[in-house]
Design a protein around this motif. Structure first.
Motif, PDB file in Angstrom:
ATOM      1  N   ILE A   1     -12.411  -6.535  -2.819  1.00 14.16           N
ATOM      2  CA  ILE A   1     -12.417  -5.194  -3.421  1.00 14.16           C
ATOM      3  C   ILE A   1     -11.917  -5.329  -4.849  1.00 14.16           C
ATOM      4  N   ASP A   2     -12.829  -5.267  -5.809  1.00 12.95           N
ATOM      5  CA  ASP A   2     -12.461  -5.501  -7.195  1.00 12.95           C
ATOM      6  C   ASP A   2     -12.281  -4.221  -7.993  1.00 12.95           C
ATOM      7  N   GLU A   3     -12.640  -3.090  -7.416  1.00  8.35           N
ATOM      8  CA  GLU A   3     -12.481  -1.815  -8.107  1.00  8.35           C
ATOM      9  C   GLU A   3     -11.253  -1.081  -7.568  1.00  8.35           C
ATOM     10  N   PRO A   4     -10.625  -0.199  -8.374  1.00 11.40           N
ATOM     11  CA  PRO A   4      -9.521   0.610  -7.857  1.00 11.40           C
ATOM     12  C   PRO A   4      -9.970   1.407  -6.639  1.00 11.40           C
ATOM     13  N   PHE A   5      -9.171   1.382  -5.578  1.00 13.34           N
ATOM     14  CA  PHE A   5      -9.603   2.006  -4.328  1.00 13.34           C
ATOM     15  C   PHE A   5      -8.511   2.788  -3.610  1.00 13.34           C
ATOM     16  N   LEU A   6      -7.260   2.516  -3.917  1.00 15.65           N
ATOM     17  CA  LEU A   6      -6.176   3.120  -3.132  1.00 15.65           C
ATOM     18  C   LEU A   6      -6.140   4.639  -3.258  1.00 15.65           C
ATOM     19  N   ALA A   7      -6.382   5.147  -4.461  1.00 17.96           N
ATOM     20  CA  ALA A   7      -6.344   6.602  -4.649  1.00 17.96           C
ATOM     21  C   ALA A   7      -7.369   7.302  -3.762  1.00 17.96           C
ATOM     22  N   LYS A   8      -8.483   6.622  -3.488  1.00 17.65           N
ATOM     23  CA  LYS A   8      -9.534   7.213  -2.651  1.00 17.65           C
ATOM     24  C   LYS A   8      -9.113   7.324  -1.184  1.00 17.65           C
ATOM     25  N   MET A   9      -8.040   6.628  -0.823  1.00 15.62           N
ATOM     26  CA  MET A   9      -7.596   6.634   0.568  1.00 15.62           C
ATOM     27  C   MET A   9      -6.590   7.743   0.865  1.00 15.62           C
TER      28      MET A   9
ATOM     29  N   SER B   1      -3.859  11.208  -8.217  1.00 17.24           N
ATOM     30  CA  SER B   1      -3.834  11.004  -9.664  1.00 17.24           C
ATOM     31  C   SER B   1      -2.718  10.054 -10.070  1.00 17.24           C
ATOM     32  N   VAL B   2      -1.575  10.163  -9.402  1.00 18.49           N
ATOM     33  CA  VAL B   2      -0.467   9.244  -9.684  1.00 18.49           C
ATOM     34  C   VAL B   2      -0.864   7.818  -9.312  1.00 18.49           C
ATOM     35  N   ILE B   3      -1.425   7.665  -8.115  1.00 17.60           N
ATOM     36  CA  ILE B   3      -1.814   6.329  -7.645  1.00 17.60           C
ATOM     37  C   ILE B   3      -2.897   5.745  -8.535  1.00 17.60           C
ATOM     38  N   LYS B   4      -3.893   6.560  -8.904  1.00 19.40           N
ATOM     39  CA  LYS B   4      -4.995   6.076  -9.747  1.00 19.40           C
ATOM     40  C   LYS B   4      -4.467   5.594 -11.089  1.00 19.40           C
TER      41      LYS B   4
END
Length: 884
Positions: free
Chosen positions: A324-332, A356-359
Motif C-alpha cells: 500500500i503505497d498511497e495514504p490510506f489510514l484516514a479512509k479507514m 482530516s487530522v490523520i490525513k
C-alpha cells in the motif's frame, strides 16, 4: 457439551451492562481516553482508572454500584501487537464496581449467573475454570456454593492484587477452556493449565476483592469499606462467541482487515504469517488512533501525541509492507466508526475531523518515509555489498531523527534482509543529540533549570511597566551570582540575578519576550544592563544582568527600559489579539491559539486548523486586522475576578495559569481576552499589519508570521524594490505590466518545453524500434534488456507502456543515465507476473549494481542509483536472474 451462543460485540457489551444494571448498578459512560485532572496517567488504561476519585474518597458517587465498558489504551508492549493473539494498544474493559457496598458474597454468584445462565452468556460450566488466592477461603467456598466443581478451582499464589501502598487484596480469575483444538502445548507442559502461558485456557475476567490497606510499614490492615473492582476484556469474550482463533478474526477487527486487503490489492489475510502481522498492526492501530484523536489528543513529538504519531507511522510502514503505497489510514476512520457505532456514535459524527487530522499527519510522514526508505534501501544494499551484515548506529539515528523511522522499524526492515542494527551506536548518537538540546536550552533559557536558589525568597516585587518604563529609586532586595545568594556582585561574575522592590522590566510570559534596558546609579553612571527577565519561584521579576560596575544588595538604582523596543513589542502583542479574533471570524470558531511569540520586529502566531488556509482567507484575515487598526479603537485593560471576566466574554487561552484576579484586555467590541502582557492604548498605534508567511508546523497546527508599524512598511518597501528590479529585467516601463510580461514568458517556455518533449519522444520512439527488436530467451521467459538515451524515468515508463501494449516479451528491463545518476525500470507482463516473475523482486536483485535501491508492483518496478557505470552489469544480472 452445551451449544455456544452466537453474539456479536455490540450484543456482548449491551448484555454485560444490562445484567449489572438489573442488579442495581448505574451504567457509567466510557470516559475520554485523555485523563482529566489525573497527571499520573498518560492514558486511561483500565475501567477502574476512571473510578479512582470514588475509591480514594475524594468524591462520593451517587450510586456505590457502577458498571461500564471503558475504552483503554496501554502502550507498554507495542512491538508485540500483531504477533500475538490478544495484544492490543486499545481495548475495551467491561467492569462492575462496588464502592463500600457489596463484596464476595454478592459478586461471585452474579459472575457465575452472567457467565452460565441461558438468559445471559450461557457458557457451559464445564468450560470454565477459576483461580483464587490460596488463603482466600471465603472466595473458594463461595465458588463451591454456586456450583463450581472442585477440579475447576485452582489455587494460585499470583492471585493477589497489590501495586504498593494503598488498597490491595486477593483476586479471582476466570478462564474459558477453548478445547483441545486450541492447545499449543504438550499435555505434560508445566504451562498447560488455566493460568499458564497457553492458547487453550483463555482468561476472560478478573475480580479483585479490595479489602486491605497496604501500609507504609509494609503491613496489610483491613479496609473499613471493602470494594469490588472487576475487568473483562471485551475483545477476548467476543472471540469466544464468534469462535475466532484470535481477537482479530472478530467483528471488531475483520472489517478493517478486509479494507486493508482492498487497499493492498495483492495480499490476503490468512495466506502468509508475516503479512497477517501487518494486517493486524493496521487494524489495531487505526482503532487506537481514531479514538485517541476523537478524544482530543493530537499527533506530536511528546507524550500522548508521540504515541499517536508512533502508532500511525507503524501502521503506514505495515501498509507499505503489504504494497500500500498511497495514504490510506484516514479512509479507514468511517469503518472504525461503523464497527463501534452501537456504543460510540460520536466516532462517526466526528469522522471527517478525525480523518482530516490523520490525513494531514499521514501525508507528512509518507513524504519523509519515502525518502527514508530510499536511504534505507541504499544502506541495506551497501551493507550486503560490503558483507558487513549490519546497519551502523549513526545511519539508524539519521533515519530516526530526519525521517521519523523509529529504531524498531529500522530493525524490522533490516531483519527482513538478514541484517542487524548497531543499537549501541544508535543510543550513542541519541545521547549526543539530547546533550546538544540540553545545552541549547541552558543557553537560551537559563531559568529553565530549577534550583532552590530563590525558593525561600518571598519578598514582594512590584511590576509597574504597564504605565511606567522608568523607575528612579528601585532597591535591590535580592542578589545572586554563580548560583549563590550574595550581598554584592562584580563585573565578570557569572549568572548575576537581581530582584528589585519595584521594576518596569516585563518578565517573559504568555509569548511576550522580556524587556531589556539599563541600570543606572545615583551619579548617572550605567552600572549594568538587563539582558533577560524571568519569573522567580514566588513570581517576582528576576533580572539577569551584565555588569560594568559593582552592584550591592540594599542599594537603590534607576531602571530604564529600552523604550523603542518595548513599544514595538506592545504593538505586536496587540496585533496577536487582533489576529486571533480575525482567524476565528474568517476560518471558524474551532480555531484556537496553540502558541505565540511576540518579539521586537515580528510576531509569530500558531493556531489549530486542519487543511490549508487559502490565499483568499489569508487576505480576508489581514484586511480585517487592518480595518480594526484604521478604526482607531481604544484598547482598555481591567483587573477583575475570573467569573466576571468570563461574563465579559473574555477568551481564556491558558486558564490553568490564572489566579483569583485576572487581567482582561478589551479591544472595543472586536476582541476580549485574558492577558497579562503589555498593549498599546489605541489600535491606531500599530499603523499597519502585514502577514509575511503562513504554513503548517504540525498536524492540525498552522503558523502565521507578521509584522506591524515600521517593520510592515519596510517589508512592503523591500517588495516594491524587488518589483522595480523585476520590471527592469523584463524591460517593461511600469510595474503593473510585470504580471502580463511574466505570463508571456511562461507561455513561450511552455511551448519550448512541448517542442523539446516532442523531439525527445521522437528520439525515444526511434530507439524503441531498435531496442524492442532484440529479444532474448531465458528460463523464465523472453526478455528485452537495454540501455537507452532518454530524459529520465518518465520516458522509460512511456517505453514500457508501448512495450506492454504490443506484448513484445515477457520481461522488459530498461536503463538510462543522466547527470551522473542511473535509472532502472523493470516491467513484467500481467500473465508472467501471476505465474512467478515479480518486477519488484527483480529490481531489488539488480539495483545494487548501480548503487541504488527501489521497488514497486509485481508488474512494474523502478530504481535509482548513483553509479551509471554499473548499468551494463545490472542488465546482465537481469538475464542471469531469469535463467536461474
Amino acid at each position: 457439551m452445551k451449544e455456544l451462543k452466537q453474539l456479536n460485540s455490540a450484543q456482548v457489551r449491551r448484555m454485560y451492562l444490562k445484567f449489572f444494571e438489573e442488579h442495581g448498578h448505574t451504567i457509567m459512560p466510557s470516559a475520554s481516553l485523555v485523563p482529566v485532572n489525573d497527571p499520573t496517567l498518560l492514558w486511561i488504561n483500565s475501567g477502574v482508572a476512571t473510578m479512582k476519585k470514588y475509591f480514594d474518597g475524594k468524591v462520593v458517587p451517587d450510586n456505590p454500584r457502577m458498571t461500564s465498558s471503558q475504552k483503554s489504551i496501554r502502550t507498554n508492549d507495542i512491538e508485540n501487537v500483531g504477533k500475538t493473539a490478544r495484544h492490543h494498544t486499545m481495548f475495551e474493559m467491561l467492569g462492575n464496581f462496588s464502592v463500600g457496598d457489596y463484596f464476595k458474597n454478592e459478586v461471585i454468584p452474579w459472575a457465575w449467573e452472567l457467565l452460565t445462565s441461558d438468559e445471559w452468556f450461557g457458557f457451559d460450566p464445564e468450560r470454565l475454570y477459576i483461580t483464587y488466592y490460596p488463603k482466600d477461603h471465603d472466595a473458594y467456598n463461595r465458588w463451591r456454593e454456586v456450583g463450581v466443581a472442585k477440579d475447576h478451582l485452582i489455587a494460585d499464589e499470583d492471585n493477589f492484587w497489590d501495586i504498593g501502598q494503598g488498597p490491595s487484596g486477593p483476586d479471582t480469575e476466570i478462564f474459558y477452556d477453548r478445547g483441545q483444538e486450541f492447545n499449543n502445548l504438550a499435555d505434560d507442559d508445566p504451562e498447560n493449565y488455566p493460568g499458564g502461558e497457553n492458547e487453550r485456557y483463555l482468561e476472560i475476567w478478573n475480580i479483585v476483592f479490595s479489602q486491605f490497606n497496604h501500609t507504609p510499614e509494609d503491613t496489610y490492615e483491613p479496609l473499613p469499606h471493602k470494594n469490588i473492582d472487576t475487568g473483562m476484556g471485551l475483545e477476548r469474550v467476543v472471540s469466544i462467541f464468534e469462535n475466532a482463533p484470535t481477537n482479530f478474526e472478530t467483528d471488531l477487527f475483520m472489517p478493517l482487515i478486509k479494507q486493508a486487503e482492498d487497499f493492498s490489492g495483492t495480499k490476503k489475510y490468512g495466506e502468509n504469517k508475516e503479512d497477517d502481522i501487518q494486517f493486524k498492526i493496521i487494524a489495531d492501530h487505526i482503532r487506537t488512533i481514531t479514538f485517541a484523536i476523537g478524544d482530543g489528543a493530537l499527533p506530536s513529538n511528546v507524550g500522548r501525541g508521540y504515541v499517536i504519531r508512533r502508532l500511525l507511522r507503524r501502521a503506514v510502514v505495515a501498509g507499505k509492507k503489504l504494497g500500500i503505497d498511497e495514504p490510506f489510514l484516514a479512509k479507514m476512520v468511517p469503518t472504525v466508526g461503523k464497527i463501534m457505532e452501537d456504543y460510540y456514535p460520536d466516532v462517526l459524527k466526528n469522522a471527517d475531523y478525525i480523518a482530516s487530522v490523520i490525513k494531514s499527519e499521514e501525508d507528512r510522514f509518507s513524504a519523509t518515509l519515502n525518502g527514508g526508505l530510499n536511504l534505507l534501501n541504499n544502506v541495506i544494499a551497501k551493507a550486503k555489498q560490503d558483507n558487513t551484515n549490519e546497519i551502523d548506529g549513526r545511519t539508524a539515528f539519521k533515519l530516526y531523527d530526519t525521517y521519523g523511522f523509529p529504531i524498531e522499524l529500522t530493525k524490522e526492515y533490516a531483519a527482513d534482509e538478514g541484517l542487524t542494527v548497531d543499537e549501541d551506536g544508535f543510543q550513542a548518537a541519541m545521547t549526543e543529540q539530547q546533550n546538544r538540546a540540553r545545552n541549547a536550552r541552558d543557553m537560551d533559557n537559563g531559568m529553565g533549570v530549577q534550583t532552590d536558589l530563590w525558593t525561600a525568597f518571598k519578598d514582594e516585587s512590584k511590576y509597574v511597566g504597564y504605565t511606567d518604563l522608568t523607575v528612579d529609586n528601585a532597591k535591590v532586595i535580592g542578589l545572586a551570582h554563580d548560583g549563590k545568594q550574595a550581598d554584592e556582585a562584580q563585573p565578570g561574575d557569572e549568572n548575576i540575578e537581581l530582584i528589585f522592590d519595584v521594576t518596569p522590566f516585563y518578565a517573559e510570559m504568555g509569548g511576550q519576550v522580556a524587556d531589556t534596558g539599563d541600570i543606572i546609579d545615583n551619579y548617572g553612571k550605567k552600572v549594568g544592563r538587563v539582558v533577560d527577565v524571568q519569573h522567580a519561584p514566588n513570581q517576582q521579576n528576576l533580572h539577569r544582568v551584565e555588569l560594568t560596575a559593582p552592584i550591592k544588595k540594599g542599594a537603590r538604582y534607576k531602571l530604564v527600559v529600552d523604550r523603542i523596543r518595548h513599544l514595538k513589542i506592545e504593538k505586536n502583542h496587540t496585533a496577536t489579539h487582533l489576529l486571533d479574533q480575525a482567524l476565528r471570524n474568517v476560518l471558524g470558531g474551532h480555531t484556537q491559539q496553540a502558541g505565540s511569540l511576540v518579539e521586537e520586529h515580528y510576531l509569530r502566531f500558531d493556531f489549530n486548523h486542519f487543511g490549508q488556509v487559502t490565499a483568499k482567507d489569508l487576505q480576508a484575515v489581514e484586511q480585517m486586522v487592518n480595518e480594526q487598526i484604521w478604526k482607531e479603537i481604544p484598547v482598555k485593560t481591567v483587573e477583575t475576578d475570573i467569573d466576571s471576566a468570563k461574563e465579559m466574554g473574555a477568551i481564556a487561552l491558558f486558564s490553568d495559569k490564572y489566579g483569583d484576579k485576572v487581567r482582561v484586555v478589551k479591544i472595543g467590541d472586536f476582541n476580549t481576552e485574558f492577558c497579562g502582557g503589555d498593549h498599546v492604548k489605541n489600535t491606531n498605534e500599530l499603523g499597519l499589519f502585514k502577514i509575511v508567511s503562513e504554513g503548517g508546523v504540525g498536524a492540525g497546527v498552522r503558523r502565521i508570521e507578521a509584522v506591524t508599524s515600521s517593520d510592515a512598511f519596510k517589508y512592503l518597501q523591500d517588495r516594491d524594490e524587488l518589483l522595480t528590479q523585476s520590471a527592469a529585467s523584463l524591460k517593461v516601463s511600469q510595474i503593473k505590466e510585470v504580471p502580463h510580461q511574466v505570463e508571456v514568458l511562461q507561455n513561450e517556455l511552455k511551448e519550448a518545453q512541448k517542442q523539446t518533449e516532442a523531439l525527445q519522444a521522437k528520439i525515444a520512439a526511434q530507439q524503441a524500434n531498435n531496442v524492442f527488436a532484440n529479444v532474448q530467451d531465458t528460463k523464465a521467459g523472453s526478455l528485452i534488456a537495454a540501455e537507452v538515451q532518454v530524459a529520465g524515468m518518465g520516458q522509460l515508463r512511456q517505453l514500457a507502456d508501448t512495450w506492454r501494449t504490443k506484448g513484445l516479451s515477457d520481461v522488459l528491463v530498461l536503463a538510462t543515465a543522466n547527470a551522473g545518476k542511473a535509472n532502472l525500470l523493470v516491467a513484467v507482463s500481467d500473465d508472467k507476473a501471476k505465474t512467478g516473475v515479480k518486477a519488484g523482486e527483480l529490481i531489488k536483485a539488480i539495483a545494487p549494481a548501480i548503487n541504488g535501491g527501489g521497488g514497486g508492483r509485481p508488474n512494474l518496478a523502478q530504481a535509482g542509483g548513483k553509479n551509471p557505470a554499473g548499468i551494463q552489469d545490472a542488465l546482465s544480472q537481469a538475464k542471469e536472474y531469469l535463467d536461474k
